[in-house]
Write a protein that holds these residues in place. Structure first.
Motif, PDB file in Angstrom:
ATOM      1  N   GLY A   3       0.775  -1.227   0.000  1.00  0.00           N
ATOM      2  CA  GLY A   3       0.000   0.000   0.000  1.00  0.00           C
ATOM      3  C   GLY A   3       0.813   1.287   0.000  1.00  0.00           C
ATOM      4  N   THR A   4       2.133   1.194   0.093  1.00  0.00           N
ATOM      5  CA  THR A   4       2.999   2.373   0.068  1.00  0.00           C
ATOM      6  C   THR A   4       3.574   2.552  -1.326  1.00  0.00           C
ATOM      7  N   LEU A   5       3.397   3.739  -1.886  1.00  0.00           N
ATOM      8  CA  LEU A   5       3.940   4.035  -3.208  1.00  0.00           C
ATOM      9  C   LEU A   5       5.453   4.119  -3.114  1.00  0.00           C
ATOM     10  N   ILE A   6       6.145   3.220  -3.824  1.00  0.00           N
ATOM     11  CA  ILE A   6       7.612   3.247  -3.795  1.00  0.00           C
ATOM     12  C   ILE A   6       8.196   3.826  -5.077  1.00  0.00           C
ATOM     13  N   ALA A   7       7.375   3.892  -6.157  1.00  0.00           N
ATOM     14  CA  ALA A   7       7.885   4.419  -7.420  1.00  0.00           C
ATOM     15  C   ALA A   7       6.739   4.611  -8.403  1.00  0.00           C
ATOM     16  N   GLU A   8       7.025   5.388  -9.422  1.00  0.00           N
ATOM     17  CA  GLU A   8       6.186   5.464 -10.602  1.00  0.00           C
ATOM     18  C   GLU A   8       7.049   5.015 -11.771  1.00  0.00           C
ATOM     19  N   ALA A   9       6.413   4.554 -12.842  1.00  0.00           N
ATOM     20  CA  ALA A   9       7.175   3.986 -13.950  1.00  0.00           C
ATOM     21  C   ALA A   9       6.499   4.321 -15.274  1.00  0.00           C
ATOM     22  N   ASP A  10       7.292   4.841 -16.212  1.00  0.00           N
ATOM     23  CA  ASP A  10       6.796   5.179 -17.542  1.00  0.00           C
ATOM     24  C   ASP A  10       7.092   4.044 -18.514  1.00  0.00           C
ATOM     25  N   VAL A  11       6.036   3.496 -19.105  1.00  0.00           N
ATOM     26  CA  VAL A  11       6.183   2.400 -20.059  1.00  0.00           C
ATOM     27  C   VAL A  11       6.956   2.887 -21.284  1.00  0.00           C
ATOM     28  N   PHE A  12       7.989   2.130 -21.677  1.00  0.00           N
ATOM     29  CA  PHE A  12       8.754   2.491 -22.864  1.00  0.00           C
ATOM     30  C   PHE A  12       8.861   1.346 -23.866  1.00  0.00           C
ATOM     31  N   ALA A  13       8.526   0.123 -23.476  1.00  0.00           N
ATOM     32  CA  ALA A  13       8.615  -1.007 -24.409  1.00  0.00           C
ATOM     33  C   ALA A  13       7.651  -2.101 -23.981  1.00  0.00           C
ATOM     34  N   VAL A  14       7.170  -2.842 -24.986  1.00  0.00           N
ATOM     35  CA  VAL A  14       6.274  -3.967 -24.719  1.00  0.00           C
ATOM     36  C   VAL A  14       6.639  -5.129 -25.629  1.00  0.00           C
ATOM     37  N   ASP A  15       6.298  -6.318 -25.191  1.00  0.00           N
ATOM     38  CA  ASP A  15       6.413  -7.522 -26.004  1.00  0.00           C
ATOM     39  C   ASP A  15       5.060  -8.220 -25.895  1.00  0.00           C
ATOM     40  N   PRO A  16       4.121  -7.868 -26.790  1.00  0.00           N
ATOM     41  CA  PRO A  16       2.764  -8.406 -26.671  1.00  0.00           C
ATOM     42  C   PRO A  16       2.662  -9.924 -26.613  1.00  0.00           C
ATOM     43  N   PRO A  17       3.357 -10.700 -27.475  1.00  0.00           N
ATOM     44  CA  PRO A  17       3.201 -12.149 -27.396  1.00  0.00           C
ATOM     45  C   PRO A  17       3.612 -12.737 -26.039  1.00  0.00           C
ATOM     46  N   MET A  18       4.557 -12.095 -25.390  1.00  0.00           N
ATOM     47  CA  MET A  18       5.026 -12.589 -24.091  1.00  0.00           C
ATOM     48  C   MET A  18       4.299 -11.929 -22.915  1.00  0.00           C
ATOM     49  N   GLY A  19       3.489 -10.905 -23.186  1.00  0.00           N
ATOM     50  CA  GLY A  19       2.801 -10.202 -22.112  1.00  0.00           C
ATOM     51  C   GLY A  19       3.770  -9.461 -21.209  1.00  0.00           C
ATOM     52  N   VAL A  20       4.776  -8.817 -21.806  1.00  0.00           N
ATOM     53  CA  VAL A  20       5.832  -8.147 -21.047  1.00  0.00           C
ATOM     54  C   VAL A  20       5.769  -6.640 -21.279  1.00  0.00           C
ATOM     55  N   VAL A  21       5.927  -5.893 -20.192  1.00  0.00           N
ATOM     56  CA  VAL A  21       6.025  -4.437 -20.246  1.00  0.00           C
ATOM     57  C   VAL A  21       7.302  -4.030 -19.531  1.00  0.00           C
ATOM     58  N   MET A  22       8.033  -3.096 -20.133  1.00  0.00           N
ATOM     59  CA  MET A  22       9.223  -2.525 -19.502  1.00  0.00           C
ATOM     60  C   MET A  22       8.972  -1.036 -19.300  1.00  0.00           C
ATOM     61  N   ALA A  23       9.388  -0.531 -18.151  1.00  0.00           N
ATOM     62  CA  ALA A  23       9.108   0.868 -17.829  1.00  0.00           C
ATOM     63  C   ALA A  23      10.270   1.484 -17.058  1.00  0.00           C
ATOM     64  N   LYS A  24      10.544   2.753 -17.349  1.00  0.00           N
ATOM     65  CA  LYS A  24      11.565   3.522 -16.643  1.00  0.00           C
ATOM     66  C   LYS A  24      11.021   3.838 -15.254  1.00  0.00           C
ATOM     67  N   LEU A  25      11.813   3.551 -14.227  1.00  0.00           N
ATOM     68  CA  LEU A  25      11.372   3.680 -12.842  1.00  0.00           C
ATOM     69  C   LEU A  25      11.822   5.006 -12.235  1.00  0.00           C
ATOM     70  N   PHE A  26      10.897   5.659 -11.547  1.00  0.00           N
ATOM     71  CA  PHE A  26      11.165   6.907 -10.832  1.00  0.00           C
ATOM     72  C   PHE A  26      10.794   6.690  -9.363  1.00  0.00           C
ATOM     73  N   PRO A  27      11.783   6.382  -8.522  1.00  0.00           N
ATOM     74  CA  PRO A  27      11.511   6.029  -7.127  1.00  0.00           C
ATOM     75  C   PRO A  27      11.035   7.207  -6.285  1.00  0.00           C
ATOM     76  N   THR A  28      10.248   6.879  -5.269  1.00  0.00           N
ATOM     77  CA  THR A  28       9.887   7.840  -4.230  1.00  0.00           C
ATOM     78  C   THR A  28      10.861   7.649  -3.070  1.00  0.00           C
ATOM     79  N   ASP A  29      10.686   8.421  -2.013  1.00  0.00           N
ATOM     80  CA  ASP A  29      11.537   8.275  -0.827  1.00  0.00           C
ATOM     81  C   ASP A  29      11.345   6.921  -0.143  1.00  0.00           C
ATOM     82  N   ALA A  30      10.233   6.250  -0.425  1.00  0.00           N
ATOM     83  CA  ALA A  30       9.953   4.951   0.200  1.00  0.00           C
ATOM     84  C   ALA A  30      10.687   3.790  -0.491  1.00  0.00           C
TER      85      ALA A  30
END
Length: 109
Positions: free
Chosen positions: A9-36
């Motif tokens: 329940g604690t937000l530790i980061a936000e992440a912007d999606v930059f790549a996907v692999d639809p057949p594998m159901g994979v998403v990659m995203a750049k991570l922006f951490p919070t203080d947590a």
């Protein structure tokens, strides 16, 4: 799309999606951490070295608060490069189309 990454329940980061692999159901995203965010607690890979599977304590949500259900979540942290990513593997809910629907560079895949 900007995803939210939580631990118990604690937000530790936000992440912007930059790549996907639809057949594998994979998403990659750049991570922006919070203080947590704590590298030693949340990252599975630190400077290209696997340090342990930490994904079982992480939850990912879409911007409108829907939980992304998947087989695995992994954070890759490269402090020497000041770069962090999250990889969401084997997504089965919501659909990958729903996750990337508003991303202009990913919707034509």
């Amino acid at each position: 799309m900007r995803l939210k990454v939580f631990e118990a329940g604690t937000l530790i980061a936000e992440a912007d999606v930059f790549a996907v692999d639809p057949p594998m159901g994979v998403v990659m995203a750049k991570l922006f951490p919070t203080d947590a965010y704590h590298q030693s607690r949340h990252a599975s890979v630190i400077d290209a070295e696997f340090v342990g599977d930490r994904g079982d304590i992480l939850q990912i949500e879409t911007p409108d608060g829907f939980a992304i259900r998947s087989e695995r979540v992994s954070i890759l942290d490269f402090p020497t490069l000041d770069d962090r990513e999250t990889h969401i593997l084997g997504i089965y809910e919501p659909s990958l189309d729903e996750i990337i629907k508003d991303h202009p560079n990913l919707t034509d895949l």
